[in-house]
Write a protein that holds these residues in place. Structure first.
Motif, PDB file in Angstrom:
ATOM      1  N   GLU A  42       0.832  -1.211   0.000  1.00  0.00           N
ATOM      2  CA  GLU A  42       0.000   0.000   0.000  1.00  0.00           C
ATOM      3  C   GLU A  42       0.862   1.254   0.000  1.00  0.00           C
ATOM      4  O   GLU A  42       0.650   2.179  -0.775  1.00  0.00           O
ATOM      5  CB  GLU A  42      -0.924   0.013   1.226  1.00  0.00           C
ATOM      6  CG  GLU A  42      -2.008  -1.051   1.182  1.00  0.00           C
ATOM      7  CD  GLU A  42      -2.770  -1.033  -0.134  1.00  0.00           C
ATOM      8  OE1 GLU A  42      -3.145   0.065  -0.592  1.00  0.00           O
ATOM      9  OE2 GLU A  42      -2.977  -2.113  -0.720  1.00  0.00           O
ATOM     10  N   GLU A  43       1.861   1.281   0.892  1.00  0.00           N
ATOM     11  CA  GLU A  43       2.725   2.447   1.001  1.00  0.00           C
ATOM     12  C   GLU A  43       3.506   2.647  -0.299  1.00  0.00           C
ATOM     13  O   GLU A  43       3.723   3.781  -0.733  1.00  0.00           O
ATOM     14  CB  GLU A  43       3.704   2.284   2.166  1.00  0.00           C
ATOM     15  CG  GLU A  43       3.072   2.331   3.548  1.00  0.00           C
ATOM     16  CD  GLU A  43       2.397   1.023   3.968  1.00  0.00           C
ATOM     17  OE1 GLU A  43       2.396   0.066   3.150  1.00  0.00           O
ATOM     18  OE2 GLU A  43       1.869   0.960   5.087  1.00  0.00           O
ATOM     19  N   SER A  44       3.927   1.547  -0.918  1.00  0.00           N
ATOM     20  CA  SER A  44       4.701   1.645  -2.146  1.00  0.00           C
ATOM     21  C   SER A  44       3.892   2.279  -3.267  1.00  0.00           C
ATOM     22  O   SER A  44       4.408   3.069  -4.049  1.00  0.00           O
ATOM     23  CB  SER A  44       5.173   0.257  -2.582  1.00  0.00           C
ATOM     24  OG  SER A  44       6.026  -0.283  -1.603  1.00  0.00           O
ATOM     25  N   ARG A  45       2.612   1.927  -3.331  1.00  0.00           N
ATOM     26  CA  ARG A  45       1.770   2.511  -4.388  1.00  0.00           C
ATOM     27  C   ARG A  45       1.733   4.033  -4.245  1.00  0.00           C
ATOM     28  O   ARG A  45       1.766   4.757  -5.229  1.00  0.00           O
ATOM     29  CB  ARG A  45       0.353   1.962  -4.303  1.00  0.00           C
ATOM     30  CG  ARG A  45       0.255   0.484  -4.633  1.00  0.00           C
ATOM     31  CD  ARG A  45      -1.182   0.035  -4.622  1.00  0.00           C
ATOM     32  NE  ARG A  45      -1.918   0.584  -5.757  1.00  0.00           N
ATOM     33  CZ  ARG A  45      -3.241   0.578  -5.858  1.00  0.00           C
ATOM     34  NH1 ARG A  45      -3.975   0.088  -4.899  1.00  0.00           N
ATOM     35  NH2 ARG A  45      -3.823   1.082  -6.926  1.00  0.00           N
ATOM     36  N   MET A  46       1.681   4.517  -3.001  1.00  0.00           N
ATOM     37  CA  MET A  46       1.624   5.970  -2.786  1.00  0.00           C
ATOM     38  C   MET A  46       2.897   6.669  -3.227  1.00  0.00           C
ATOM     39  O   MET A  46       2.918   7.879  -3.387  1.00  0.00           O
ATOM     40  CB  MET A  46       1.397   6.276  -1.310  1.00  0.00           C
ATOM     41  CG  MET A  46       0.002   5.949  -0.870  1.00  0.00           C
ATOM     42  SD  MET A  46      -0.191   6.399   0.830  1.00  0.00           S
ATOM     43  CE  MET A  46      -1.800   5.683   1.128  1.00  0.00           C
ATOM     44  N   LEU A  47       3.988   5.889  -3.378  1.00  0.00           N
ATOM     45  CA  LEU A  47       5.239   6.486  -3.847  1.00  0.00           C
ATOM     46  C   LEU A  47       5.365   6.359  -5.368  1.00  0.00           C
ATOM     47  O   LEU A  47       6.385   6.727  -5.939  1.00  0.00           O
ATOM     48  CB  LEU A  47       6.427   5.805  -3.162  1.00  0.00           C
ATOM     49  CG  LEU A  47       6.406   5.894  -1.633  1.00  0.00           C
ATOM     50  CD1 LEU A  47       7.528   5.084  -1.032  1.00  0.00           C
ATOM     51  CD2 LEU A  47       6.490   7.350  -1.188  1.00  0.00           C
ATOM     52  N   GLY A  48       4.327   5.829  -5.998  1.00  0.00           N
ATOM     53  CA  GLY A  48       4.329   5.741  -7.463  1.00  0.00           C
ATOM     54  C   GLY A  48       4.845   4.418  -7.998  1.00  0.00           C
ATOM     55  O   GLY A  48       5.022   4.262  -9.210  1.00  0.00           O
ATOM     56  N   ILE A  49       5.101   3.444  -7.111  1.00  0.00           N
ATOM     57  CA  ILE A  49       5.620   2.145  -7.556  1.00  0.00           C
ATOM     58  C   ILE A  49       4.459   1.286  -8.064  1.00  0.00           C
ATOM     59  O   ILE A  49       3.441   1.169  -7.378  1.00  0.00           O
ATOM     60  CB  ILE A  49       6.342   1.428  -6.396  1.00  0.00           C
ATOM     61  CG1 ILE A  49       7.539   2.260  -5.945  1.00  0.00           C
ATOM     62  CG2 ILE A  49       6.760   0.024  -6.785  1.00  0.00           C
ATOM     63  CD1 ILE A  49       8.164   1.802  -4.646  1.00  0.00           C
ATOM     64  N   ARG A  50       4.615   0.731  -9.258  1.00  0.00           N
ATOM     65  CA  ARG A  50       3.557  -0.122  -9.799  1.00  0.00           C
ATOM     66  C   ARG A  50       3.744  -1.530  -9.235  1.00  0.00           C
ATOM     67  O   ARG A  50       4.494  -2.353  -9.755  1.00  0.00           O
ATOM     68  CB  ARG A  50       3.589  -0.123 -11.318  1.00  0.00           C
ATOM     69  CG  ARG A  50       3.381   1.276 -11.894  1.00  0.00           C
ATOM     70  CD  ARG A  50       2.833   1.241 -13.300  1.00  0.00           C
ATOM     71  NE  ARG A  50       2.836   2.559 -13.910  1.00  0.00           N
ATOM     72  CZ  ARG A  50       1.891   3.499 -13.680  1.00  0.00           C
ATOM     73  NH1 ARG A  50       0.890   3.250 -12.869  1.00  0.00           N
ATOM     74  NH2 ARG A  50       1.979   4.673 -14.271  1.00  0.00           N
TER      75      ARG A  50
END
Ligand SMILES: Nc1ncnc2c1ncn2[C@@H]1O[C@H](COP(=O)(O)OP(=O)(O)OP(=O)(O)O)[C@@H](O)[C@H]1O
Ligand SMILES: [Mg+2]
Lengths: 293, 241
Positions: free
Chosen positions: A175-183
């Motif tokens: 979840e946190e990774s998605r917020m950083l733009g990671i697909r």
């Protein structure tokens, strides 16, 4: 003494294969929380592709490179096409899908290439190498070098590149990774691609020894699973160390303990692992408080 | 609907639900370019849900226009890529990764190495201690430090808009004041627009230009901060005097 050194090197050779396959299992386990039961069959299938390329006249090392490429693309495609639709399903569903892949690859290999055992050309010299007055099998040394180089490159990739870092983050903190733009979905697919590559390399390395047939990886994958559990199923380093310990251990047990011999090696190895896990339930390198949130 | 003059973000009629529960029911909100906007409200009023709706972290309907572009299918990945930094509720610390790795992942969408380095220098200018503790696992930082790391990480993206969800949560009054003072500085020096959700209305109204008060998923009151600070209803419900 010479004999012991030879046995250890030969154990490290099989151990580095267990280590590689165990790492492939751990990569997917960390990202998805499941064991990919098709990992061994994926490796077997790509090994057949390498064999076919060599049959068609490609030089061994070129076939190796081409197979690695095919494995990567195949692994990514498999995740996108087969795993992605069940990504949000309960984990048991995903496990069943990997079991389905297991039978699919096994059946397909038998259908394309038959169930008759084939010999597989070794990419290494056949004459032994003299090191410090002891003759070692070039096959064993070659397998160790190729496997350790592969594991080293993978470790560098995860530790030193931005993409590797993003894959680690995506596996642990989606979840946190998605917020950083990671697909995150693509990171998972890349993970499958890498696991397939490691499997293909292991398959090609071990095929000259165990020969080529659709069931060739089934014992190996049990050892790899044992190695992963021994090292701590969440730990890549644990998987590698577990694989090496297991490889050397079973080789020495099988050679020096007469009562065990070849037939009981697997059972003896598993018994040792059960004992280790009773003392250290999270595995040698696992953290005791591993919890997926 | 014509976009208002000078708006960086404009949301109209946002709805969001978790299964049966409707968390927000028709929220309209505007963040003017270069401004700080506070999103106030009690527990469960819908602040977090509003921020999540803006970035598409939860299922939503309604329109969002950002920097003149209507965001059709919103996802958190795309929000980050177009320049919306999100400091989520609970800080979103990647706890087993190092402080440095957390920062680098903040710049995941920045492809030019030179801009990453420049951004890094700038962020370390705000938080010099980050450089000294870059090898430490982020999960071992104190709550206040993790909040600052989360802000630093979001700044690595060079965002046009920074969304913050209750940065004061669980922190002492001194650290809270420091953090809000820092938001003011970031807003003025780097020109980053800020939308900050807060229960602590006093401290949020002190730095914000404009504020919205949410009640059970709707905007109950909105206006310039100075006006809201003087509004009786807001004072009684949120400022406690
Ligand atoms: N994951 C969830 N599942 C179900 N309902 C949720 C979930 N998250 C929030 N809600 C509900 O949605 C409504 C709005 O919650 P939200 O978290 O947006 O409020 P908030 O203003 O951020 O509150 P707080 O100050 O406590 O963070 C509440 O009624 C809450 O119970
Ligand atoms: Mg909230």
């Amino acid at each position: 003494m010479h004999d012991l050194a030879q046995q250890i090197v030969s154990g490290l050779a099989t151990g580095s294969i267990f280590a590689s396959m165990a790492l492939a299992l751990v990569l997917i386990y960390r990202a998805m929380g499941i064991i990919n039961f098709a990992q061994g069959e994926m490796a077997m299938f790509t090994t057949y592709i390498a064999w076919q390329l060599v049959q068609n006249g490609m030089p061994m090392w070129a076939a190796f490179g081409a197979t690695v490429l095919v494995a990567f693309v195949g692994g990514v495609a498999l995740e996108r096409l087969v795993i992605r639709p069940v990504e949000r399903a309960p984990q048991l569903t995903v496990v069943i899908v990997t079991l389905g892949l297991f039978t699919a690859f096994n059946g397909l290999a038998g259908w394309f290439w038959g169930f008759i055992v084939k010999s597989f050309p070794t990419p290494f010299p056949t004459s032994p190498l003299q090191l410090g007055g002891v003759a070692f099998s070039a096959q064993d040394l070659g397998v160790i070098v190729v496997s350790l180089v592969t594991l080293g490159l993978i470790s560098l990739f995860f530790q030193k590149t931005k993409l590797g870092l993003a894959m680690r983050a995506a596996a642990l903190y989606p979840e946190e990774s998605r917020m950083l733009g990671i697909r995150v979905g693509w990171m998972l697919a890349l993970g499958w691609g890498l696991a397939a590559v490691v499997g293909a390399i292991s398959g090609i390395m071990i095929a000259p020894v165990v020969f080529l047939d659709p069931n060739m990886m089934q014992t190996v994958i049990v050892y790899a699973f044992a190695a992963a559990v021994l090292g701590g199923i969440e730990s890549p380093i644990g998987a590698v160390v577990g694989g090496l310990i297991l490889g050397v251990g079973i080789n020495l047990l099988g050679t020096y303990v007469d009562a065990i011999g070849n037939e009981l090696r697997l059972a003896a190895a598993l018994a040792v692992i059960v004992v280790v896990l009773m003392v250290k339930p999270a595995g040698l390198f696992g953290r005791a408080t591993v919890q997926r949130v | 609907m014509a976009p208002s003059e000078g708006a960086l973000l404009e949301a109209r009629d946002l709805h969001a639900r978790y299964g049966e529960i409707e968390a927000i029911r028709g929220v309209d909100l505007t963040v003017a370019r270069g401004s700080i906007v506070a999103l106030l409200g009690a527990n469960g009023a819908g602040k977090t849900s509003t921020l999540r709706a803006l970035t598409g972290t939860i299922k939503t309907t309604g329109t969002v226009v950002f920097a003149g572009r209507t965001l059709q299918r919103r996802t958190p990945e795309d929000a980050a890529r177009i320049g919306i930094g999100h400091v989520p509720e609970g800080r979103g610390t990647l706890s087993s990764l190092s402080v440095w790795e957390n920062l680098m992942l903040g710049a995941y969408c920045v492809s030019k190495r030179a801009s990453v380095r420049a951004r890094c220098d700038r962020v370390i200018g705000y938080f010099p201690w980050l450089a000294e503790r870059k090898h430490q696992p982020a999960g071992t930082l104190s709550g206040g430090e993790q909040q600052m790391l989360a802000i630093a990480r979001a700044l690595m993206l060079e965002p046009q808009l920074l969304l913050l969800d209750e940065p004061s949560l669980g922190l002492g009054p001194k650290i809270v004041r420091d953090i809000f003072a820092l938001l003011r500085t970031i807003n003025q020096q780097d020109g980053v627009s800020i939308l900050v959700a807060e229960q602590n209305a006093t401290v949020a109204l002190a730095v914000a230009d404009h504020a919205y008060v949410l009640e059970t998923g709707r905007v109950a009151v909105s206006g310039p901060s100075s006006e809201l600070a003087g509004n009786d209803r807001v004072r009684r419900s949120y400022l406690g005097y």
